[in-house]
Scaffold this motif. Sequence first.
Motif, mmCIF file in Angstrom:
data_model
loop_
_atom_site.group_PDB
_atom_site.id
_atom_site.type_symbol
_atom_site.label_atom_id
_atom_site.label_comp_id
_atom_site.label_asym_id
_atom_site.label_seq_id
_atom_site.Cartn_x
_atom_site.Cartn_y
_atom_site.Cartn_z
ATOM 1 N N GLU A 107 0.854 -1.175 0.000
ATOM 2 C CA GLU A 107 0.000 0.000 0.000
ATOM 3 C C GLU A 107 0.897 1.234 0.000
ATOM 4 O O GLU A 107 2.069 1.172 0.378
ATOM 5 C CB GLU A 107 -0.953 0.027 1.203
ATOM 6 C CG GLU A 107 -0.299 0.232 2.553
ATOM 7 C CD GLU A 107 -1.310 0.338 3.692
ATOM 8 O OE1 GLU A 107 -2.490 -0.008 3.482
ATOM 9 O OE2 GLU A 107 -0.913 0.766 4.796
ATOM 10 N N ARG A 112 -3.361 3.529 0.681
ATOM 11 C CA ARG A 112 -4.152 3.089 -0.463
ATOM 12 C C ARG A 112 -3.455 1.922 -1.155
ATOM 13 O O ARG A 112 -2.241 1.949 -1.353
ATOM 14 C CB ARG A 112 -4.344 4.241 -1.448
ATOM 15 C CG ARG A 112 -5.116 5.416 -0.868
ATOM 16 C CD ARG A 112 -5.065 6.629 -1.771
ATOM 17 N NE ARG A 112 -3.697 7.111 -1.979
ATOM 18 C CZ ARG A 112 -3.382 8.255 -2.563
ATOM 19 N NH1 ARG A 112 -4.336 9.042 -3.012
ATOM 20 N NH2 ARG A 112 -2.118 8.613 -2.724
ATOM 21 N N ASP A 115 -7.013 -2.955 -2.486
ATOM 22 C CA ASP A 115 -8.344 -3.077 -1.902
ATOM 23 C C ASP A 115 -9.112 -1.765 -1.878
ATOM 24 O O ASP A 115 -10.321 -1.758 -1.625
ATOM 25 C CB ASP A 115 -8.247 -3.614 -0.468
ATOM 26 C CG ASP A 115 -7.711 -5.033 -0.427
ATOM 27 O OD1 ASP A 115 -7.771 -5.722 -1.471
ATOM 28 O OD2 ASP A 115 -7.232 -5.456 0.643
ATOM 29 N N THR A 116 -8.441 -0.642 -2.118
ATOM 30 C CA THR A 116 -9.120 0.664 -2.028
ATOM 31 C C THR A 116 -9.380 1.280 -3.395
ATOM 32 O O THR A 116 -9.874 2.408 -3.482
ATOM 33 C CB THR A 116 -8.271 1.655 -1.208
ATOM 34 O OG1 THR A 116 -7.031 1.915 -1.889
ATOM 35 C CG2 THR A 116 -7.986 1.099 0.186
ATOM 36 N N GLN A 117 -9.074 0.565 -4.472
ATOM 37 C CA GLN A 117 -9.127 1.177 -5.803
ATOM 38 C C GLN A 117 -10.524 1.641 -6.204
ATOM 39 O O GLN A 117 -10.660 2.579 -7.001
ATOM 40 C CB GLN A 117 -8.579 0.203 -6.852
ATOM 41 C CG GLN A 117 -7.078 -0.004 -6.735
ATOM 42 C CD GLN A 117 -6.535 -0.855 -7.854
ATOM 43 O OE1 GLN A 117 -6.053 -0.354 -8.861
ATOM 44 N NE2 GLN A 117 -6.607 -2.159 -7.680
ATOM 45 N N GLU A 119 -12.644 3.042 -4.261
ATOM 46 C CA GLU A 119 -13.044 4.177 -3.438
ATOM 47 C C GLU A 119 -12.625 5.494 -4.102
ATOM 48 O O GLU A 119 -11.697 5.514 -4.925
ATOM 49 C CB GLU A 119 -12.392 4.071 -2.054
ATOM 50 C CG GLU A 119 -12.751 2.801 -1.299
ATOM 51 C CD GLU A 119 -11.948 2.652 -0.022
ATOM 52 O OE1 GLU A 119 -11.221 3.624 0.334
ATOM 53 O OE2 GLU A 119 -12.037 1.592 0.619
ATOM 54 N N GLY A 122 -8.950 6.390 -4.322
ATOM 55 C CA GLY A 122 -8.439 5.199 -3.664
ATOM 56 C C GLY A 122 -7.327 4.485 -4.393
ATOM 57 O O GLY A 122 -6.825 3.466 -3.920
#
Length: 348
Positions: A107, A112, A115-117, A119, A122
Amino acid sequence: MAKGNVVVIGASGQIGRAAVGALAEDGWEVTAASRGGGSDAAWPAHVRTVRLDRADDAALAAVVGDGCDVVVDLVAYDAEHADQLAALAAAGRVGSAVVVSSAAVYEDDRGRGFDTQAEPDGSPRFPVPMPESQRTVAPVGDSYSARKVRLEQRLAAAGEVLPATVLRAGAVHGVHCRTPRELYFVKRILDGRRRRVLAYGGTCRFHPVHVSNLAELVRLAAARPGSRVLNAADPDAPAISEIAAGIDGLMGADTETVLVQGAPPAGGVGETPWSMPYPLVMDMSAAARELGYRPVTDYAASLPATVDYLSARLGEHGDWRDAFPAMARSYGVGLFDYAAEDAWLAAH
């Protein structure tokens, strides 16, 4: 004289086929373990094949038998798999391990990652190139990334009894891949598509690693036991537009590329298996320094075999989802939504 004996878990998969071959050719006595117990025509005759349910502790212990010098684990996925290996090592039945992890564990400095893409804001912005010291996601939850981090952390904690080399693989490519990203371009050409849309200006870079390069890292790590984490990637990280052009050239296609500056438009038009707004390029200097790693191939040199494999497999099946069911599960049928593409192109 054999270098020692090694058990490869997940031997029938894409990485396993290459790793077993590399180890056997290097002089190891190899036991190739997989759920189906299959073999590969390219393996030397002395490779031993066995069936193995990775989740069955007793079955794994039986495959290891009285002991082995190295376990190469290509399907380890969470802390309990690390615990299995550590328990065998504590009993004196495993000398060291080589375990494949993923670049998905990383990350950026704002937390980020993969798993946050989805958002807002993200998408991760990693340093280029990214060293192994880059922070990783929290080991919380059931995501692929979190589970791989738990695996890595538990292996690190067991380092005194089980020296383990962890290889953080980039975007794995080559023949026998179950989720081949190159399919995105190969199928379009075979279907007669001569226009394509690429988001982010065609500049996406998701560092690939060919199976032969990953197998070479496995071979080197098996011969040099130690507790370490290393990136696993090709010597180059081509942009998606370069990959597309390379496949066009191999298939004799003249394809017009329509570039979208920024994220994919509504409906996912222009979104590809490589799509990410900022590059993921990994630093391979540690592998060179610690293992003496030198890549076996680069992306362009390995691409013809991949294209031939994908074309042949698509020709054997009437539907791409039958040829590559894991690809359909991972990316969805919208990957080849030509109607949505044509509608967007007509409007723009």
